[in-house]
Design a protein around this motif. Structure first.
Motif, mmCIF file in Angstrom:
data_model
loop_
_atom_site.group_PDB
_atom_site.id
_atom_site.type_symbol
_atom_site.label_atom_id
_atom_site.label_comp_id
_atom_site.label_asym_id
_atom_site.label_seq_id
_atom_site.Cartn_x
_atom_site.Cartn_y
_atom_site.Cartn_z
ATOM 1 N N MET A 1 -2.209 51.501 15.565
ATOM 2 C CA MET A 1 -3.136 52.026 16.980
ATOM 3 C C MET A 1 -1.718 52.495 18.005
ATOM 4 O O MET A 1 -2.123 52.982 19.109
ATOM 5 C CB MET A 1 -2.695 50.385 17.569
ATOM 6 C CG MET A 1 -4.469 49.849 16.321
ATOM 7 S SD MET A 1 -5.005 47.765 17.082
ATOM 8 C CE MET A 1 -4.642 48.024 18.609
ATOM 9 N N LEU A 68 -5.700 43.230 24.821
ATOM 10 C CA LEU A 68 -5.619 43.474 24.200
ATOM 11 C C LEU A 68 -3.797 44.651 24.232
ATOM 12 O O LEU A 68 -2.868 44.322 23.652
ATOM 13 C CB LEU A 68 -6.464 44.164 22.643
ATOM 14 C CG LEU A 68 -5.912 44.665 21.350
ATOM 15 C CD1 LEU A 68 -5.484 43.281 20.864
ATOM 16 C CD2 LEU A 68 -6.275 44.760 20.698
ATOM 17 N N SER A 71 -0.818 43.187 25.587
ATOM 18 C CA SER A 71 -0.527 42.703 25.194
ATOM 19 C C SER A 71 0.627 42.842 24.556
ATOM 20 O O SER A 71 1.918 43.043 24.129
ATOM 21 C CB SER A 71 -1.039 41.559 24.047
ATOM 22 O OG SER A 71 -1.963 42.045 23.257
ATOM 23 N N ALA A 75 4.896 44.013 24.369
ATOM 24 C CA ALA A 75 5.729 43.935 22.925
ATOM 25 C C ALA A 75 5.921 45.221 22.735
ATOM 26 O O ALA A 75 7.167 45.544 21.724
ATOM 27 C CB ALA A 75 4.764 43.570 21.662
ATOM 28 N N TRP B 82 4.403 40.461 17.754
ATOM 29 C CA TRP B 82 2.535 41.102 18.165
ATOM 30 C C TRP B 82 1.057 41.280 16.614
ATOM 31 O O TRP B 82 0.413 40.775 17.206
ATOM 32 C CB TRP B 82 2.733 42.505 18.977
ATOM 33 C CG TRP B 82 1.164 42.562 19.981
ATOM 34 C CD1 TRP B 82 0.800 42.131 20.649
ATOM 35 C CD2 TRP B 82 0.392 43.650 19.025
ATOM 36 N NE1 TRP B 82 -0.517 42.486 20.458
ATOM 37 C CE2 TRP B 82 -1.023 43.482 20.165
ATOM 38 C CE3 TRP B 82 0.393 44.469 17.950
ATOM 39 C CZ2 TRP B 82 -2.068 44.043 20.053
ATOM 40 C CZ3 TRP B 82 -0.806 44.828 17.602
ATOM 41 C CH2 TRP B 82 -1.741 45.099 18.650
ATOM 42 N N ASN B 86 -1.646 39.787 16.359
ATOM 43 C CA ASN B 86 -3.346 40.229 16.635
ATOM 44 C C ASN B 86 -3.427 41.281 15.196
ATOM 45 O O ASN B 86 -4.659 41.789 15.150
ATOM 46 C CB ASN B 86 -2.772 41.110 17.270
ATOM 47 C CG ASN B 86 -2.400 40.309 18.808
ATOM 48 O OD1 ASN B 86 -3.373 40.513 19.554
ATOM 49 N ND2 ASN B 86 -1.531 41.044 19.248
ATOM 50 N N ALA B 89 -7.142 42.019 15.053
ATOM 51 C CA ALA B 89 -7.571 42.865 16.005
ATOM 52 C C ALA B 89 -7.809 44.050 15.664
ATOM 53 O O ALA B 89 -8.981 44.967 15.359
ATOM 54 C CB ALA B 89 -7.315 42.531 17.416
ATOM 55 N N VAL B 90 -6.821 43.507 15.016
ATOM 56 C CA VAL B 90 -6.254 45.392 14.294
ATOM 57 C C VAL B 90 -6.775 45.748 13.541
ATOM 58 O O VAL B 90 -7.547 46.962 12.937
ATOM 59 C CB VAL B 90 -4.506 45.330 13.923
ATOM 60 C CG1 VAL B 90 -4.263 46.229 13.197
ATOM 61 C CG2 VAL B 90 -3.604 44.856 15.371
#
Lengths: 106, 106
Positions: A1, A68, A71, A75, B82, B86, B89-90
């Motif tokens: 990501m 999202l 956050s 991080a 993180w 998450n 979501a990832v």
């Protein structure tokens, strides 16, 4: 990501508040329009950044972090700060790698 | 310096203390010996990790973070946390990307 040379920086600047494309381009120096637009599109499709077109004349579009994205940016922030504080050490490492690639003739 | 699929995880586990190769291999699951050895070598040549051969029989070699490596690992830690928090979501983002690449027939 966050794979992509400029994504951490884009998120870092968006953490400071909603940003117009032009302001982002100036903040994330040395990036081309083509690459910046591509990476913003990827961040948007990943649900990390929200693009809002205010349907005005002249056109007004800005980018904000989704929850999202916020956050993730928070991080990432320590790493961005680490990069700034250790820029010399990182530059030395990259220079050593370059010299090593060139070999003895380099 | 942290480009490489496993480097952030390697640094994250070395933050917990010096580690033998075997322990690192178990901690960083799903990584091949070839890749783990290569990435440890790169981290070592970048001055981020120190490899210590205790010259014993049987051989005892462990890996520790240099001061630069420790500061980098500490800056990375929030991002690793993180990632764990998450993960769903990832995973959804990566699945969406995969489906998008496959196109309508996918």
């Amino acid at each position: 990501m966050i794979a992509g040379k400029w994504k951490p920086l884009i998120l870092y600047f968006l953490l400071q508040g909603p940003n117009r494309y032009g302001a982002l381009k100036r903040a994330v120096r040395c990036v081309s329009d083509k690459v910046l637009i591509q990476q913003l599109k990827e961040l948007e499709s990943d649900g990390v950044v929200l693009r809002t077109d205010h349907k005005e004349v002249p056109p007004r579009v800005d980018y904000t972090l989704t929850p999202l994205g916020r956050s993730l940016a928070e991080a990432l922030e320590p790493l961005c700060i680490w990069g700034v504080e250790n820029m010399d050490a990182v530059a030395r490492v990259l220079a050593d790698r370059e010299a090593w690639k060139q070999g003895p003739s380099g």
